[in-house]
Design a protein around this motif. Structure first.
Motif, PDB file in Angstrom:
ATOM      1  N   LEU A   1      37.980  39.887  45.282  1.00 37.72           N
ATOM      2  CA  LEU A   1      39.055  40.718  44.759  1.00 37.72           C
ATOM      3  C   LEU A   1      38.433  41.736  43.816  1.00 37.72           C
ATOM      4  O   LEU A   1      37.778  41.364  42.839  1.00 37.72           O
ATOM      5  CB  LEU A   1      40.088  39.879  44.004  1.00 37.72           C
ATOM      6  CG  LEU A   1      41.201  40.652  43.287  1.00 37.72           C
ATOM      7  CD1 LEU A   1      42.069  41.419  44.274  1.00 37.72           C
ATOM      8  CD2 LEU A   1      42.060  39.708  42.428  1.00 37.72           C
ATOM      9  N   VAL A   2      38.601  43.016  44.126  1.00 36.50           N
ATOM     10  CA  VAL A   2      38.133  44.094  43.256  1.00 36.50           C
ATOM     11  C   VAL A   2      39.315  44.578  42.429  1.00 36.50           C
ATOM     12  O   VAL A   2      40.380  44.889  42.977  1.00 36.50           O
ATOM     13  CB  VAL A   2      37.541  45.261  44.070  1.00 36.50           C
ATOM     14  CG1 VAL A   2      37.194  46.436  43.150  1.00 36.50           C
ATOM     15  CG2 VAL A   2      36.299  44.798  44.821  1.00 36.50           C
ATOM     16  N   VAL A   3      39.133  44.645  41.111  1.00 32.99           N
ATOM     17  CA  VAL A   3      40.203  45.031  40.190  1.00 32.99           C
ATOM     18  C   VAL A   3      39.782  46.281  39.435  1.00 32.99           C
ATOM     19  O   VAL A   3      38.652  46.368  38.926  1.00 32.99           O
ATOM     20  CB  VAL A   3      40.505  43.891  39.189  1.00 32.99           C
ATOM     21  CG1 VAL A   3      41.663  44.278  38.261  1.00 32.99           C
ATOM     22  CG2 VAL A   3      40.826  42.600  39.936  1.00 32.99           C
ATOM     23  N   ALA A   4      40.683  47.252  39.361  1.00 30.80           N
ATOM     24  CA  ALA A   4      40.418  48.492  38.620  1.00 30.80           C
ATOM     25  C   ALA A   4      41.721  48.998  38.034  1.00 30.80           C
ATOM     26  O   ALA A   4      42.608  49.416  38.777  1.00 30.80           O
ATOM     27  CB  ALA A   4      39.800  49.558  39.535  1.00 30.80           C
ATOM     28  N   ALA A   5      41.856  48.926  36.712  1.00 33.19           N
ATOM     29  CA  ALA A   5      43.036  49.465  36.019  1.00 33.19           C
ATOM     30  C   ALA A   5      44.326  48.987  36.668  1.00 33.19           C
ATOM     31  O   ALA A   5      45.231  49.771  36.929  1.00 33.19           O
ATOM     32  CB  ALA A   5      42.974  50.998  35.998  1.00 33.19           C
ATOM     33  N   TYR A   6      44.424  47.690  36.899  1.00 28.36           N
ATOM     34  CA  TYR A   6      45.619  47.133  37.544  1.00 28.36           C
ATOM     35  C   TYR A   6      46.811  47.138  36.601  1.00 28.36           C
ATOM     36  O   TYR A   6      47.894  47.570  36.944  1.00 28.36           O
ATOM     37  CB  TYR A   6      45.310  45.732  38.057  1.00 28.36           C
ATOM     38  CG  TYR A   6      46.483  45.014  38.692  1.00 28.36           C
ATOM     39  CD1 TYR A   6      47.440  45.688  39.434  1.00 28.36           C
ATOM     40  CD2 TYR A   6      46.616  43.631  38.558  1.00 28.36           C
ATOM     41  CE1 TYR A   6      48.510  45.022  40.014  1.00 28.36           C
ATOM     42  CE2 TYR A   6      47.666  42.950  39.146  1.00 28.36           C
ATOM     43  CZ  TYR A   6      48.616  43.649  39.868  1.00 28.36           C
ATOM     44  OH  TYR A   6      49.664  42.982  40.445  1.00 28.36           O
ATOM     45  N   GLY A   7      46.625  46.631  35.379  1.00 27.02           N
ATOM     46  CA  GLY A   7      47.708  46.660  34.400  1.00 27.02           C
ATOM     47  C   GLY A   7      48.442  45.355  34.220  1.00 27.02           C
ATOM     48  O   GLY A   7      49.317  45.256  33.357  1.00 27.02           O
ATOM     49  N   LEU A   8      48.138  44.333  35.043  1.00 27.79           N
ATOM     50  CA  LEU A   8      48.711  43.009  34.861  1.00 27.79           C
ATOM     51  C   LEU A   8      47.584  42.001  34.627  1.00 27.79           C
ATOM     52  O   LEU A   8      46.490  42.140  35.174  1.00 27.79           O
ATOM     53  CB  LEU A   8      49.518  42.578  36.094  1.00 27.79           C
ATOM     54  CG  LEU A   8      50.814  43.336  36.400  1.00 27.79           C
ATOM     55  CD1 LEU A   8      51.485  42.709  37.621  1.00 27.79           C
ATOM     56  CD2 LEU A   8      51.765  43.330  35.217  1.00 27.79           C
ATOM     57  N   ILE A   9      47.870  40.988  33.815  1.00 27.91           N
ATOM     58  CA  ILE A   9      46.904  39.925  33.557  1.00 27.91           C
ATOM     59  C   ILE A   9      46.832  39.011  34.777  1.00 27.91           C
ATOM     60  O   ILE A   9      47.857  38.573  35.302  1.00 27.91           O
ATOM     61  CB  ILE A   9      47.300  39.133  32.306  1.00 27.91           C
ATOM     62  CG1 ILE A   9      47.234  40.042  31.070  1.00 27.91           C
ATOM     63  CG2 ILE A   9      46.390  37.923  32.125  1.00 27.91           C
ATOM     64  CD1 ILE A   9      47.731  39.384  29.803  1.00 27.91           C
TER      65      ILE A   9
ATOM     66  N   GLY B   1      44.917  47.395  41.693  1.00 23.16           N
ATOM     67  CA  GLY B   1      44.800  48.586  40.848  1.00 23.16           C
ATOM     68  C   GLY B   1      46.056  49.406  40.950  1.00 23.16           C
ATOM     69  O   GLY B   1      46.902  49.168  41.819  1.00 23.16           O
ATOM     70  N   THR B   2      46.170  50.395  40.072  1.00 23.14           N
ATOM     71  CA  THR B   2      47.406  51.181  40.058  1.00 23.14           C
ATOM     72  C   THR B   2      47.174  52.690  40.000  1.00 23.14           C
ATOM     73  O   THR B   2      47.644  53.408  40.880  1.00 23.14           O
ATOM     74  CB  THR B   2      48.308  50.719  38.895  1.00 23.14           C
ATOM     75  OG1 THR B   2      48.639  49.335  39.082  1.00 23.14           O
ATOM     76  CG2 THR B   2      49.602  51.527  38.857  1.00 23.14           C
ATOM     77  N   PRO B   3      46.471  53.255  38.999  1.00 19.23           N
ATOM     78  CA  PRO B   3      46.430  54.713  38.847  1.00 19.23           C
ATOM     79  C   PRO B   3      45.370  55.375  39.716  1.00 19.23           C
ATOM     80  O   PRO B   3      44.689  54.732  40.531  1.00 19.23           O
ATOM     81  CB  PRO B   3      46.123  54.885  37.366  1.00 19.23           C
ATOM     82  CG  PRO B   3      45.272  53.697  37.037  1.00 19.23           C
ATOM     83  CD  PRO B   3      45.797  52.570  37.885  1.00 19.23           C
ATOM     84  N   GLU B   4      45.205  56.680  39.529  1.00 22.17           N
ATOM     85  CA  GLU B   4      44.256  57.466  40.310  1.00 22.17           C
ATOM     86  C   GLU B   4      42.834  56.941  40.167  1.00 22.17           C
ATOM     87  O   GLU B   4      42.049  56.967  41.126  1.00 22.17           O
ATOM     88  CB  GLU B   4      44.321  58.935  39.878  1.00 22.17           C
ATOM     89  CG  GLU B   4      43.414  59.871  40.666  1.00 22.17           C
ATOM     90  CD  GLU B   4      43.756  59.925  42.133  1.00 22.17           C
ATOM     91  OE1 GLU B   4      42.815  60.104  42.929  1.00 22.17           O
ATOM     92  OE2 GLU B   4      44.942  59.783  42.495  1.00 22.17           O
ATOM     93  N   PHE B   5      42.464  56.512  38.972  1.00 21.23           N
ATOM     94  CA  PHE B   5      41.133  55.938  38.745  1.00 21.23           C
ATOM     95  C   PHE B   5      40.852  54.837  39.759  1.00 21.23           C
ATOM     96  O   PHE B   5      39.765  54.768  40.347  1.00 21.23           O
ATOM     97  CB  PHE B   5      41.050  55.392  37.319  1.00 21.23           C
ATOM     98  CG  PHE B   5      39.761  54.694  36.989  1.00 21.23           C
ATOM     99  CD1 PHE B   5      38.667  55.410  36.535  1.00 21.23           C
ATOM    100  CD2 PHE B   5      39.644  53.311  37.138  1.00 21.23           C
ATOM    101  CE1 PHE B   5      37.469  54.771  36.241  1.00 21.23           C
ATOM    102  CE2 PHE B   5      38.461  52.666  36.846  1.00 21.23           C
ATOM    103  CZ  PHE B   5      37.367  53.401  36.387  1.00 21.23           C
TER     104      PHE B   5
END
Length: 330
Positions: free
Chosen positions: A92-100, A16-20
């Motif tokens: 693997l938990v993914v949240a607003a990562y931004g890459l495929i 993930g990347t942003p605050e979310f």
């Protein structure tokens, strides 16, 4: 992948990347799950000095002493080979990562990958579900915990959590509420995730909509559109990317607006009233809007009363006239 319902999820990698996403990562760490590594996007220039700045997810990971990987892409075996060579986590938990994420990465963890998506799938698949839900006038949204596949938010649904959209909701306020809900959602599903995966439901084919990435041109307010649509758009795009128009040839951001009744037959964009207590009333394609919070180029966001003390807006003027290029007033 064989699902063993008797095994607990213990080692949870995160992307993930942003605050979310940072809220969810912090919750996972606080709950005592072991996080062997975190994927996040490379540091980006930010602030007045445009210095490379760590993402919110990276900052949380570093504070917890978790190894951080920041690949530019994961499209090729050279890019993801070293990652999948690592000992596989349980999940693997993914949240607003931004890459495929390619199939090799999705198959790397013991129980695959799950995504925290900020809508009630299959509505608002894609990049901007929060803004699109407000813009469309939806009454409810939520978080979907989804088993990831290689499609765009198309995987089976593990759980859905609803959240009402308030009449005065902004993109920022809804983001914050959904970030809290996403953190609660992942903690809710992790204890019995193998069983939930076994019972995951395919998304229905009816009701699919796409939350397309916001194009910079969408920031511009088209006063020929109906007032209710414009009011929702102003709220949806607050704080990012903001909506804007032009006043006397200069860029003007519009941050807040209130619906007003129809006005006499005047062209769209015409100022039909100026009231320090209520703002600047502008004719739209249908109805009108009181603009109640505005920002001039180089200035601050100001309530209407304060804005009008330094800006003598006159009845009969038109907004949105002139060259509409480069309306950003940062």
């Amino acid at each position: 992948m064989t699902l063993d319902s008797g095994v607990r999820i213990e080692r949870v990698a995160f992307a993930g990347t942003p605050e979310f996403a940072a809220r969810a990562l912090a919750a996972i760490l606080a709950a005592g799950y072991r996080v062997p590594l975190v994927l996040t996007q490379p540091d980006r220039p930010a602030g007045r000095g445009m210095k490379p700045t760590a993402s919110p997810v990276k900052r949380i990971a570093q504070e917890a002493g978790v190894p951080v990987w920041q690949p530019v892409t994961l499209k090729t075996p050279e890019a993801w080979g070293a990652l999948v060579a690592e000992p596989p986590p349980d999940l693997l938990v993914v949240a607003a990562y931004g890459l495929i994420l390619p199939r090799a990465v999705l198959d790397w963890p013991r129980y695959g990958a799950v995504n925290l998506h900020a809508s009630l799938l299959p509505r608002w698949r894609g990049a901007a579900p929060i803004q699109r839900a407000i813009e469309a006038g939806d009454a409810v949204t939520g978080i979907t915990v989804m088993q990831m596949d290689e499609g765009l938010d198309t995987g089976p649904m593990i759980a859905r959590y609803e959240l009402a959209i308030a009449p005065d909701e902004t993109g920022g306020s809804l983001h914050d509420k959904l970030a809290v809900l996403a953190a609660q959602a992942i903690l809710d599903v992790l204890p019995d995730l193998p069983q939930r995966l076994a019972a995951a439901e395919p998304q229905p084919e009816v009701g699919v909509t796409y939350a397309h990435k916001i194009d910079p041109a969408e920031r511009q307010l088209d006063w020929q559109q109906p007032a209710p649509l414009l009011e929702r758009k102003i709220r949806a795009f607050d704080p990012y990317p903001g909506t804007q128009t032009r006043w006397r040839g200069q860029p003007l951001k519009v941050w807040r607006a209130v619906l007003a009744p129809d006005v006499p037959a005047v062209s769209s964009g015409t100022v039909v009233a100026v009231d320090p207590a209520r703002g600047v009333r502008v004719a739209c394609g249908e109805g009108s809007l009181w603009l109640t919070e505005l920002q001039r180029a180089g200035g601050k966001r100001l309530a209407a009363a304060e804005f009008l003390r330094g800006a003598a807006v006159e009845v009969g003027e038109k907004l949105g006239m002139g060259n509409e290029e480069d309306l950003d007033v940062r």
